[in-house]
Design a protein around this motif. Structure first.
Motif, PDB file in Angstrom:
ATOM      1  N   ILE A 155      -0.247  -0.883  -5.311  1.00 27.13           N
ATOM      2  CA  ILE A 155      -1.653  -1.001  -4.902  1.00 27.13           C
ATOM      3  C   ILE A 155      -2.572  -0.771  -6.102  1.00 27.13           C
ATOM      4  N   GLY A 156      -2.172   0.081  -7.014  1.00 25.51           N
ATOM      5  CA  GLY A 156      -2.976   0.303  -8.215  1.00 25.51           C
ATOM      6  C   GLY A 156      -3.104  -0.967  -9.043  1.00 25.51           C
ATOM      7  N   VAL A 182       0.815  -1.225   0.000  1.00 21.52           N
ATOM      8  CA  VAL A 182       0.000   0.000   0.000  1.00 21.52           C
ATOM      9  C   VAL A 182       0.843   1.267   0.000  1.00 21.52           C
ATOM     10  N   LYS A 242      -8.173   2.903   3.129  1.00 22.90           N
ATOM     11  CA  LYS A 242      -8.413   3.715   1.933  1.00 22.90           C
ATOM     12  C   LYS A 242      -8.519   2.852   0.679  1.00 22.90           C
ATOM     13  N   TYR A 243      -7.627   1.889   0.532  1.00 24.56           N
ATOM     14  CA  TYR A 243      -7.547   1.120  -0.705  1.00 24.56           C
ATOM     15  C   TYR A 243      -8.369  -0.167  -0.702  1.00 24.56           C
ATOM     16  N   LYS A 290      -5.449  -3.462  -7.368  1.00 28.06           N
ATOM     17  CA  LYS A 290      -6.849  -3.097  -7.562  1.00 28.06           C
ATOM     18  C   LYS A 290      -7.313  -3.405  -8.983  1.00 28.06           C
ATOM     19  N   ALA A 331       1.991   3.629  -5.064  1.00 26.17           N
ATOM     20  CA  ALA A 331       0.809   3.731  -5.928  1.00 26.17           C
ATOM     21  C   ALA A 331       0.803   2.674  -7.029  1.00 26.17           C
TER      22      ALA A 331
END
Length: 157
Positions: free
Chosen positions: A79-80, A73, A131-132, A83, A76
């Motif tokens: 975690i991007g 996390v 958040k994620y 996702k 970016a």
């Protein structure tokens, strides 16, 4: 977080769903031909996060439960990509329970700066996990692995 059960729950979840399982910490160790702690000692936290981000950004998988390192996390790109691959599940374990579970904090390969405690890492990462995460599953001290997997499956459906 380290000690939350990502790998253990991930294997059982993959079996339950009929998916493959991938632990990105093991992937990084294979790619770098070194243990996580040795990579951290050699490259420092920022260098390790670069290696982790590159490994995760390069993932191309379907029908796979991915257990990322707890520091995914922090970047970016990492975690991007997670996702993009699917739902991100946060296994929330209270700090006191994590401290009970993680006794080898200085040798386990946890991306943390010298002098930081598990509480410091938790304070930084916990808001990012929330958040994620697409789903959050509260893992209680007395929760069995089966109960945790069942809770994740229920949230996914």
């Amino acid at each position: 977080m380290p000690g939350s059960g990502k790998s253990t729950v991930g294997v059982l979840l993959a079996k339950t769903l009929g998916y493959r399982f991938l632990d990105t910490d093991l992937l990084i160790q294979q790619r770098e031909e070194a243990l996580l702690q040795d990579i951290l000692d050699k490259l420092g936290v920022e260098g390790f996060l670069d290696v982790e981000e590159a490994a995760i950004a390069g993932l191309d998988c379907e029908d796979t439960v991915v257990a990322p390192g707890g520091s995914a996390v922090c970047r970016a790109g990492a975690i991007g990509r997670l996702k993009e691959l699917g739902k991100v599940v946060y296994l929330h374990v209270p700090l006191a329970e994590l401290e009970r579970r993680v006794s080898n904090i200085t040798t386990r390969g946890i991306a943390m700066e010298p002098g930081q405690t598990l509480a410091d890492v938790y304070a930084i990462r916990e808001p990012l996990y929330r958040k994620y995460a697409d789903l959050t599953v509260d893992v209680m001290e007395k929760s069995s692995l089966e109960e945790t997997v069942a809770a994740v499956v229920a949230c996914l459906r």
